[in-house]
Design a protein around this motif. Structure first.
Motif, short mmCIF file in Angstrom:
data_model
loop_
_atom_site.label_atom_id
_atom_site.label_comp_id
_atom_site.label_asym_id
_atom_site.label_seq_id
_atom_site.Cartn_x
_atom_site.Cartn_y
_atom_site.Cartn_z
N ASP A 33 0.83 -1.22 0.00
CA ASP A 33 0.00 0.00 0.00
C ASP A 33 0.86 1.26 0.00
OD1 ASP A 33 -2.29 -1.57 0.05
OD2 ASP A 33 -2.37 -1.61 2.24
N GLY A 34 1.91 1.24 -0.79
CA GLY A 34 2.78 2.41 -0.93
C GLY A 34 3.81 2.56 0.17
N GLU A 88 9.13 1.82 6.80
CA GLU A 88 8.78 3.23 6.60
C GLU A 88 7.85 3.69 7.72
OE1 GLU A 88 7.30 6.11 2.92
OE2 GLU A 88 7.47 3.94 2.65
N SER A 89 8.02 4.92 8.14
CA SER A 89 7.30 5.43 9.31
C SER A 89 6.71 6.80 9.02
CB SER A 89 8.25 5.51 10.51
OG SER A 89 8.81 4.24 10.78
N PRO A 90 5.65 6.85 8.23
CA PRO A 90 5.03 8.17 7.98
C PRO A 90 4.51 8.79 9.27
CG PRO A 90 3.63 6.38 7.18
CD PRO A 90 4.93 5.76 7.57
N ALA A 91 4.42 10.09 9.28
CA ALA A 91 3.91 10.79 10.45
C ALA A 91 2.45 10.43 10.69
CB ALA A 91 4.05 12.30 10.26
N PHE A 109 1.10 -7.45 3.33
CA PHE A 109 2.44 -8.02 3.27
C PHE A 109 2.35 -9.51 2.90
CE2 PHE A 109 5.72 -10.43 5.60
CZ PHE A 109 6.87 -9.87 5.07
N CYS A 110 1.45 -10.24 3.54
CA CYS A 110 1.28 -11.66 3.21
C CYS A 110 0.88 -11.83 1.74
CB CYS A 110 0.23 -12.29 4.11
SG CYS A 110 0.73 -12.45 5.84
N GLN A 111 -0.03 -11.00 1.28
CA GLN A 111 -0.46 -11.09 -0.11
C GLN A 111 0.68 -10.74 -1.07
OE1 GLN A 111 -3.77 -8.44 0.41
NE2 GLN A 111 -5.25 -10.12 0.66
N ALA A 112 1.51 -9.75 -0.70
CA ALA A 112 2.64 -9.38 -1.56
C ALA A 112 3.65 -10.52 -1.68
CB ALA A 112 3.31 -8.13 -1.01
N LEU A 113 3.82 -11.30 -0.61
CA LEU A 113 4.78 -12.40 -0.63
C LEU A 113 4.14 -13.74 -1.02
CD1 LEU A 113 6.49 -10.29 0.92
CD2 LEU A 113 7.39 -12.16 2.30
N GLY A 114 2.84 -13.74 -1.26
CA GLY A 114 2.16 -14.97 -1.62
C GLY A 114 2.03 -15.96 -0.47
#
Length: 307
Positions: A33-34, A88-91, A109-114
């Motif tokens: 998600d970016g 990454e840690s956006p405000a 994350f799970c979906q990105a790694l299958g």
């Protein structure tokens, strides 16, 4: 004539002891998600998967020794949540730091790694994140390792209840949440309740505090602290998931945990009567002191339940 050093080293009984091959641990990023999400991975690609979800105020580095112990036989994967570790840690103004959104990121994350079939290791914050994931995707979960990851009001100490009472709209809540983000408190979470503090490396709390002290990170932790009460509200749903699905479950619990008490460990047996329970004489970060005890228990559990 005395034997040469080469001859002596190669003679039976005098050669170097065989050293088990240590796993290669890869340090990677996935885009979810970016967001760039950091994770550690090791183990054979076709081995049973154990997804490890870290606690507060740590990150995937808390599993570094467990990776060495088990990574040659299982595929271990441990992400850092946004706002933790190397991710990454956006405000807070640019990202909603809630336990629901941490679960959203781990799901992505799970979906990105299958990843769609794995055992789940949940510790501390990892329990509310992982149990949200389990209720969304029960078909993904092949087993559950719970280490001081609370899902029952039985397990809430007075200290934990005071922490959970902090929420948006309560006067002084943000200040009280920020007050625990110090080196003294971070260190106490590692050493508190241990039988032998000398067995606890200072590297863990030192690295945790390094990340906490980065610009904006304390604001992130305050937001999550003020959202923690939403986890307690979900306890009945998670208990229902446990009763309904009865996943193979291993419960490992440091009985001297100042936040999550021993009754919280035993409560899992109400909903998963066949769960394997080990109450250990240590504190919250049980792996730090008792990895030589815990790693074989996890190894045996995975060998019996994950095919």
């Amino acid at each position: 004539m005395a034997p040469s050093s080469e001859t002596a080293l190669s003679a039976p009984g005098h050669g170097p002891a065989a050293v088990p091959e240590l796993p290669r641990i890869r340090h990677r990023f996935a885009e979810v998600d970016g967001l760039r999400i950091f994770y550690r991975e090791t183990g054979p690609a076709d081995a049973p998967v154990l997804l490890l979800l870290h606690g507060f105020p740590s990150a995937s580095h808390q599993f570094r020794r467990l990776f060495d112990a088990l990574g040659s036989r299982y595929r271990l994967i441990a992400p850092d949540y946004p706002g933790f570790g190397h991710s990454e840690s956006p405000a807070p103004g640019d990202f909603s730091y809630r336990f629901d959104t941490l679960a959203d990121v781990v799901e992505g994350f799970c979906q990105a790694l299958g990843l769609d079939r794995f055992a789940l290791y949940v510790f501390d914050f990892g329990a509310p994140v992982g149990l949200r994931l389990a209720t969304r995707h029960p078909e993904w979960i092949t087993g559950l390792v719970v280490q001081n990851g609370n899902a029952y009001e039985d397990g809430l100490s007075d200290l934990a209840r005071e922490f959970i009472a902090n929420r948006h709209g309560v006067e002084g809540a943000a200040e009280r949440a920020r007050a625990i983000l110090t080196l003294e408190v971070t260190r106490s979470q590692y050493e508190g309740g241990t039988g032998d503090p000398e067995l606890v490396s200072p590297d863990g709390w030192t690295l945790d505090q390094h990340f906490l002290d980065l610009p904006g990170r304390k604001d992130i932790q305050v937001e999550l602290a003020l959202d923690y009460h939403t986890n307690v509200a979900r306890y009945p749903a998670w208990q229902e998931w446990l009763r309904t699905h009865r996943p193979p479950t291993l419960v490992l619990w440091g009985r001297n945990d100042a936040f999550f008490t021993e009754p919280g460990a035993r409560a899992f047996l109400r909903d998963v009567p066949d769960a394997e329970l080990h109450v250990l004489d240590t504190g919250h970060f049980a792996l730090e002191e008792l990895l030589p005890t815990i790693a074989p228990l996890i190894d045996d559990f995975l060998a019996r339940t994950q095919k």
